[in-house]
Every structure is written in C-alpha cells, then in structure tokens.
Design a protein around this motif. Structure first.
Motif, PDB file in Angstrom:
ATOM      1  N   GLN A   1      -0.751  10.124 -16.633  1.00 11.52           N
ATOM      2  CA  GLN A   1       0.683  10.039 -16.334  1.00 11.52           C
ATOM      3  C   GLN A   1       1.151   8.584 -16.248  1.00 11.52           C
ATOM      4  OE1 GLN A   1       2.877  11.554 -12.614  1.00 11.52           O
ATOM      5  NE2 GLN A   1       2.630  13.340 -13.966  1.00 11.52           N
ATOM      6  N   VAL A   2       0.361   7.727 -15.609  1.00 10.13           N
ATOM      7  CA  VAL A   2       0.729   6.307 -15.504  1.00 10.13           C
ATOM      8  C   VAL A   2       0.774   5.673 -16.889  1.00 10.13           C
ATOM      9  CG1 VAL A   2      -0.046   4.049 -14.676  1.00 10.13           C
ATOM     10  CG2 VAL A   2      -0.057   6.009 -13.141  1.00 10.13           C
ATOM     11  N   ASN A   3      -0.191   5.990 -17.727  1.00  7.87           N
ATOM     12  CA  ASN A   3      -0.202   5.436 -19.078  1.00  7.87           C
ATOM     13  C   ASN A   3       1.006   5.887 -19.883  1.00  7.87           C
ATOM     14  OD1 ASN A   3      -2.518   3.894 -18.872  1.00  7.87           O
ATOM     15  ND2 ASN A   3      -3.856   5.574 -19.469  1.00  7.87           N
ATOM     16  N   GLU A   4       1.428   7.129 -19.700  1.00 11.75           N
ATOM     17  CA  GLU A   4       2.594   7.645 -20.417  1.00 11.75           C
ATOM     18  C   GLU A   4       3.891   7.039 -19.899  1.00 11.75           C
ATOM     19  OE1 GLU A   4       2.455  11.888 -20.026  1.00 11.75           O
ATOM     20  OE2 GLU A   4       0.625  12.063 -21.215  1.00 11.75           O
ATOM     21  N   ARG A   5       3.962   6.811 -18.582  1.00 11.21           N
ATOM     22  CA  ARG A   5       5.204   6.370 -17.952  1.00 11.21           C
ATOM     23  C   ARG A   5       5.418   4.867 -18.022  1.00 11.21           C
ATOM     24  NH1 ARG A   5       5.589   6.861 -11.721  1.00 11.21           N
ATOM     25  NH2 ARG A   5       5.423   4.629 -11.815  1.00 11.21           N
ATOM     26  N   SER A   6       4.361   4.107 -18.004  1.00  4.65           N
ATOM     27  CA  SER A   6       4.475   2.648 -17.909  1.00  4.65           C
ATOM     28  C   SER A   6       4.853   2.032 -19.239  1.00  4.65           C
ATOM     29  CB  SER A   6       3.144   2.052 -17.442  1.00  4.65           C
ATOM     30  OG  SER A   6       2.832   2.511 -16.163  1.00  4.65           O
ATOM     31  N   SER A   7       5.659   0.984 -19.156  1.00  2.00           N
ATOM     32  CA  SER A   7       6.034   0.262 -20.367  1.00  2.00           C
ATOM     33  C   SER A   7       4.824  -0.458 -20.948  1.00  2.00           C
ATOM     34  CB  SER A   7       7.159  -0.714 -20.055  1.00  2.00           C
ATOM     35  OG  SER A   7       6.769  -1.583 -19.010  1.00  2.00           O
ATOM     36  N   GLY A   8       3.962  -0.934 -20.104  1.00  2.00           N
ATOM     37  CA  GLY A   8       2.687  -1.516 -20.488  1.00  2.00           C
ATOM     38  C   GLY A   8       1.655  -0.972 -19.537  1.00  2.00           C
TER      39      GLY A   8
ATOM     40  N   ALA B   1       3.706  -2.085 -11.269  1.00  3.16           N
ATOM     41  CA  ALA B   1       2.978  -3.274 -10.816  1.00  3.16           C
ATOM     42  C   ALA B   1       2.001  -3.663 -11.922  1.00  3.16           C
ATOM     43  CB  ALA B   1       2.228  -2.969  -9.528  1.00  3.16           C
ATOM     44  N   ALA B   2       1.508  -4.871 -11.858  1.00  2.00           N
ATOM     45  CA  ALA B   2       0.534  -5.327 -12.846  1.00  2.00           C
ATOM     46  C   ALA B   2      -0.836  -4.702 -12.607  1.00  2.00           C
ATOM     47  CB  ALA B   2       0.434  -6.843 -12.807  1.00  2.00           C
ATOM     48  N   ALA B   3      -1.127  -4.370 -11.324  1.00  6.71           N
ATOM     49  CA  ALA B   3      -2.450  -3.840 -11.005  1.00  6.71           C
ATOM     50  C   ALA B   3      -2.363  -2.886  -9.821  1.00  6.71           C
ATOM     51  CB  ALA B   3      -3.402  -4.981 -10.685  1.00  6.71           C
ATOM     52  N   TYR B   4      -3.262  -1.917  -9.823  1.00  4.28           N
ATOM     53  CA  TYR B   4      -3.382  -0.953  -8.734  1.00  4.28           C
ATOM     54  C   TYR B   4      -4.852  -0.812  -8.369  1.00  4.28           C
ATOM     55  CZ  TYR B   4       1.304   0.595 -10.051  1.00  4.28           C
ATOM     56  OH  TYR B   4       2.633   0.649 -10.334  1.00  4.28           O
ATOM     57  N   LEU B   5      -5.120  -0.730  -7.086  1.00  2.00           N
ATOM     58  CA  LEU B   5      -6.447  -0.404  -6.580  1.00  2.00           C
ATOM     59  C   LEU B   5      -6.324   0.980  -5.968  1.00  2.00           C
ATOM     60  CD1 LEU B   5      -9.361  -0.989  -5.807  1.00  2.00           C
ATOM     61  CD2 LEU B   5      -8.523  -2.262  -3.835  1.00  2.00           C
ATOM     62  N   VAL B   6      -7.018   1.964  -6.535  1.00  2.00           N
ATOM     63  CA  VAL B   6      -6.867   3.362  -6.144  1.00  2.00           C
ATOM     64  C   VAL B   6      -8.166   3.889  -5.565  1.00  2.00           C
ATOM     65  CG1 VAL B   6      -6.373   5.691  -6.989  1.00  2.00           C
ATOM     66  CG2 VAL B   6      -5.155   3.736  -7.963  1.00  2.00           C
TER      67      VAL B   6
ATOM     68  N   THR C   1       0.849  -1.183   0.000  1.00  2.00           N
ATOM     69  CA  THR C   1       0.000   0.000   0.000  1.00  2.00           C
ATOM     70  C   THR C   1       0.888   1.237   0.000  1.00  2.00           C
ATOM     71  OG1 THR C   1      -0.123  -0.014   2.410  1.00  2.00           O
ATOM     72  CG2 THR C   1      -1.882  -1.150   1.222  1.00  2.00           C
ATOM     73  N   PHE C   2       0.349   2.337  -0.479  1.00  2.00           N
ATOM     74  CA  PHE C   2       1.108   3.585  -0.503  1.00  2.00           C
ATOM     75  C   PHE C   2       0.147   4.759  -0.521  1.00  2.00           C
ATOM     76  CE2 PHE C   2       0.539   2.098  -4.823  1.00  2.00           C
ATOM     77  CZ  PHE C   2       0.109   3.221  -5.517  1.00  2.00           C
TER      78      PHE C   2
ATOM     79  N   PRO D   1      -0.740  -0.605 -16.796  1.00  2.00           N
ATOM     80  CA  PRO D   1      -1.189  -1.491 -15.723  1.00  2.00           C
ATOM     81  C   PRO D   1      -2.700  -1.459 -15.592  1.00  2.00           C
ATOM     82  CG  PRO D   1      -0.353   0.545 -14.810  1.00  2.00           C
ATOM     83  CD  PRO D   1      -0.113   0.603 -16.291  1.00  2.00           C
ATOM     84  N   PHE D   2      -3.220  -2.441 -14.920  1.00  2.00           N
ATOM     85  CA  PHE D   2      -4.640  -2.531 -14.631  1.00  2.00           C
ATOM     86  C   PHE D   2      -4.923  -1.648 -13.418  1.00  2.00           C
ATOM     87  CE2 PHE D   2      -8.269  -4.944 -12.750  1.00  2.00           C
ATOM     88  CZ  PHE D   2      -9.155  -4.774 -13.808  1.00  2.00           C
ATOM     89  N   ILE D   3      -5.743  -0.626 -13.574  1.00  2.00           N
ATOM     90  CA  ILE D   3      -6.063   0.282 -12.472  1.00  2.00           C
ATOM     91  C   ILE D   3      -7.570   0.278 -12.270  1.00  2.00           C
ATOM     92  CG2 ILE D   3      -5.995   2.661 -11.630  1.00  2.00           C
ATOM     93  CD1 ILE D   3      -3.471   3.078 -13.256  1.00  2.00           C
TER      94      ILE D   3
END
Length: 169
Positions: free
Chosen positions: A140-147, A120-125, A98-99, A149-151
């Motif tokens: 931002q996550v979509n731009e930064r991630s190599s693939g 990570a493969a998935a995030y629960l926000v 968690t963070f 993630p599932f959010i």
C-alpha cells in the motif's frame, strides 16, 4: 547524526533499562537523543512499563519505539535465554514522529489506520506478527507514495499467542 547503543543482562527491569540507557547516552556525549529504540527480552514482558520508565529516567528521548523480543541484540552480543535490555539512542538532528498504526479487516481486504498522510523519507516499523500484515502495508505504501520511502524494521518476537506482543511507543 550520531547513534550509540548499549546492552545489559541485569535481571531487574528498571535497573537494566537505566543501565543500558545511561551507557548509550554517555557514548552519545553532549547530544540529546531524538530517538530511542528499545528491545527487552521476554523476561521483561510483564514489567515493560518499568523498562520504559527507566529509559525516560536516564535519557528523556524525544521519541521512543521498540518491543519485547525473543532475542535481544546489541553491541556485538546476542542474548536469547536470559534477561536483557538493549537501548539504541540516536541524535539525528531531524524531526522524529512516532505513530501507532492498526489494520482493520473489511470486505475486500482491509484498511490501515494511523499511518501518516504525509510522506516521510524513511520509516522504522516494528509490527505485531499476529495482527499486522506488514506485506500489505508495504504494498500500500509503495502504491500510495510518490517515491518509495525507505522502510526498515521487522516483526516483534517474544510472544507465543495473539495478544501477548508488547510494542513500545
């Protein structure tokens, strides 16, 4: 992986959390919960600490997130106008972290602090609708991630003004 949930309308914050958590843990069987997701009605906003204490007393999950919400849903029931606590316990068999992430406005937009640097493969926000621009985070996550993630997740409800939102971590 196994997930179980329970909901109660017990009007006492700690007792409600213990009751819902105990029921969900019983359904989970011998598996230890890796994650608890807890939603408490706005009635329990001032006693959120008692809700969290009750969850840890009953199940000792490795990680916990949640919030105070306008409506609480669990086990096929939605409660809107009375006290309620819903507890979702999961044994995922995987590492859970968690963070706390914050948005700081700045020149030309802003920055997010606290978001993990590794993908990570998935995030629960669960986000505060008054202070956290979830749409900007997703971009931002979509731009930064190599693939991508599932959010999944949403905005916490139950607060009417900035500073009232209660998020659990």
């Amino acid at each position: 992986m196994k997930v179980e949930a329970a909901l109660t309308t017990n009007p006492d914050a700690r007792s409600a959390a213990v009751e819902a958590t105990t029921e969900a843990a019983h359904r989970l069987g011998d598996r230890e919960p890796d994650l608890a997701v807890v939603f408490a009605s706005a009635h329990f906003g001032p006693r959120a600490d008692a809700v969290l204490d009750g969850v840890y007393e009953a199940a000792s999950p490795q990680a916990l997130i949640g919030c105070v919400a306008e409506a609480v849903v669990g086990t096929g029931t939605e409660v809107e106008s009375e006290p309620a606590v819903s507890v979702w316990l999961a044994h995922l068999g995987a590492g859970i972290r968690t963070f706390h992430c914050e948005f700081q406005k700045g020149d030309g937009g802003g920055t997010f602090s606290g978001w993990p640097r590794d993908d990570a493969a998935a995030y629960l926000v669960i986000a505060d609708p008054f202070s956290f621009p979830a749409d900007l985070l997703l971009n931002q996550v979509n731009e930064r991630s190599s693939g991508s993630p599932f959010i999944v997740g949403g905005l916490a409800s139950g607060a009417r003004t900035p500073g009232e939102t209660r998020l659990f971590l």
